[in-house]
Design an enzyme around this catalytic site. Structure first.
Site, PDB file in Angstrom:
ATOM      1  N   ASN A 204      -1.126  -9.453  -5.836  1.00  0.00           N
ATOM      2  CA  ASN A 204      -0.491  -9.719  -4.541  1.00  0.00           C
ATOM      3  C   ASN A 204      -0.938  -8.761  -3.420  1.00  0.00           C
ATOM      4  O   ASN A 204      -0.186  -8.487  -2.503  1.00  0.00           O
ATOM      5  CB  ASN A 204       1.037  -9.739  -4.703  1.00  0.00           C
ATOM      6  CG  ASN A 204       1.581  -8.441  -5.282  1.00  0.00           C
ATOM      7  OD1 ASN A 204       0.830  -7.499  -5.504  1.00  0.00           O
ATOM      8  ND2 ASN A 204       2.871  -8.390  -5.526  1.00  0.00           N
TER       9      ASN A 204
ATOM     10  N   TYR B 118       3.570   3.174 -12.281  1.00  0.00           N
ATOM     11  CA  TYR B 118       4.554   2.098 -12.408  1.00  0.00           C
ATOM     12  C   TYR B 118       5.553   2.355 -13.551  1.00  0.00           C
ATOM     13  O   TYR B 118       6.113   1.413 -14.100  1.00  0.00           O
ATOM     14  CB  TYR B 118       3.844   0.758 -12.620  1.00  0.00           C
ATOM     15  CG  TYR B 118       3.380   0.086 -11.340  1.00  0.00           C
ATOM     16  CD1 TYR B 118       4.300  -0.321 -10.362  1.00  0.00           C
ATOM     17  CD2 TYR B 118       2.042  -0.179 -11.104  1.00  0.00           C
ATOM     18  CE1 TYR B 118       3.882  -0.959  -9.201  1.00  0.00           C
ATOM     19  CE2 TYR B 118       1.618  -0.815  -9.934  1.00  0.00           C
ATOM     20  CZ  TYR B 118       2.548  -1.198  -8.997  1.00  0.00           C
ATOM     21  OH  TYR B 118       2.137  -1.836  -7.840  1.00  0.00           O
TER      22      TYR B 118
ATOM     23  N   LYS C 277      -4.533  -3.269  -3.174  1.00  0.00           N
ATOM     24  CA  LYS C 277      -4.710  -3.421  -4.620  1.00  0.00           C
ATOM     25  C   LYS C 277      -6.109  -3.943  -4.982  1.00  0.00           C
ATOM     26  O   LYS C 277      -6.828  -4.459  -4.115  1.00  0.00           O
ATOM     27  CB  LYS C 277      -3.625  -4.360  -5.155  1.00  0.00           C
ATOM     28  CG  LYS C 277      -2.203  -3.768  -5.088  1.00  0.00           C
ATOM     29  CD  LYS C 277      -1.191  -4.701  -5.767  1.00  0.00           C
ATOM     30  CE  LYS C 277       0.204  -4.104  -5.767  1.00  0.00           C
ATOM     31  NZ  LYS C 277       1.169  -4.970  -6.493  1.00  0.00           N
TER      32      LYS C 277
ATOM     33  N   GLU D 292       5.618   8.709  -4.882  1.00  0.00           N
ATOM     34  CA  GLU D 292       4.319   8.024  -4.851  1.00  0.00           C
ATOM     35  C   GLU D 292       3.305   8.770  -3.973  1.00  0.00           C
ATOM     36  O   GLU D 292       2.128   8.870  -4.336  1.00  0.00           O
ATOM     37  CB  GLU D 292       4.520   6.578  -4.388  1.00  0.00           C
ATOM     38  CG  GLU D 292       5.304   5.784  -5.432  1.00  0.00           C
ATOM     39  CD  GLU D 292       5.681   4.382  -4.989  1.00  0.00           C
ATOM     40  OE1 GLU D 292       6.295   3.660  -5.798  1.00  0.00           O
ATOM     41  OE2 GLU D 292       5.361   3.995  -3.841  1.00  0.00           O
TER      42      GLU D 292
ATOM     43  N   HIS E 140       0.700  -2.879  -2.153  1.00  0.00           N
ATOM     44  CA  HIS E 140       1.902  -2.219  -2.674  1.00  0.00           C
ATOM     45  C   HIS E 140       2.545  -1.425  -1.559  1.00  0.00           C
ATOM     46  O   HIS E 140       1.860  -0.907  -0.685  1.00  0.00           O
ATOM     47  CB  HIS E 140       1.556  -1.247  -3.812  1.00  0.00           C
ATOM     48  CG  HIS E 140       2.645  -0.254  -4.084  1.00  0.00           C
ATOM     49  ND1 HIS E 140       3.729  -0.562  -4.877  1.00  0.00           N
ATOM     50  CD2 HIS E 140       2.865   0.998  -3.606  1.00  0.00           C
ATOM     51  CE1 HIS E 140       4.558   0.486  -4.880  1.00  0.00           C
ATOM     52  NE2 HIS E 140       4.052   1.441  -4.122  1.00  0.00           N
TER      53      HIS E 140
END
Ligand code: ATP
Ligand code: MG
Length: 138
Positions: free
Chosen positions: A114, A51, A11, A128, A117
């Site tokens: 975080n 998302y 990310k 995805e 993913h």
């Protein structure tokens, strides 16, 4: 445990902090094969599409702002039981709750930022992977 593919992202927070190399090293050390990989920079609209399952959640706006805030690295990873194996290596969504040795514990800053993913099921992995890679690239 048959060979499986999952979709992963390093990310924007982790990329910006210079953790890409260390995360890729862990991916290789843990026995994943990198089938495809690309540096990309999502638009807000692309992040919203990715998302979309979370669009009703209160954090959707912040999440898609963050995911479109800078470059990220998108990957197709292959291994036996890759989906579960990659989520185990990432650790809990909230880095504060992630186990020692996991990527989110080591590189994640907060529940929103975080570091990584990972797809959570075969159907989401298929969606995805297809969102980011053409069949020829895989
Ligand atoms: P990911 O889908 O990114 O691999 P995950 O499956 O562990 O993470 P999800 O519940 O799918 O967690 O949430 C997607 C992402 O939304 C999280 O990784 C995190 O960046 C963000 N997020 C989740 N819950 C919160 C929250 N309570 N506050 C802020 N951001 C959140
Ligand atoms: Mg998820």
């Amino acid at each position: 445990m048959s060979t499986e593919r999952t979709f992963a992202i390093i990310k924007p927070d982790a990329y910006k902090s210079g953790y890409t190399g260390r995360i890729l090293a862990r991916i290789e050390q843990e026995g994943f094969t990198i089938r495809a990989m690309r540096l990309t920079y999502l638009s807000k609209r692309e992040a919203e599409g990715f998302y979309a399952v979370h669009r009703e959640r209160p954090f959707f706006g912040g999440l898609t702002d963050f995911m479109s805030s800078g470059p990220c690295v998108v990957l197709a990873l292959e291994a036996p039981d890759a989906i579960k194996k990659w989520r185990a290596l990432m650790g809990a969504t909230d880095p504060a709750k992630a186990e020692a040795g996991t990527l989110r514990k080591e590189f994640g800053a907060s529940i929103g930022e975080n570091a990584t993913h990972g797809s959570d099921a075969p159907e989401t992995a298929a969606f995805e992977l297809g969102y980011f890679f053409r069949g020829m690239e895989l």
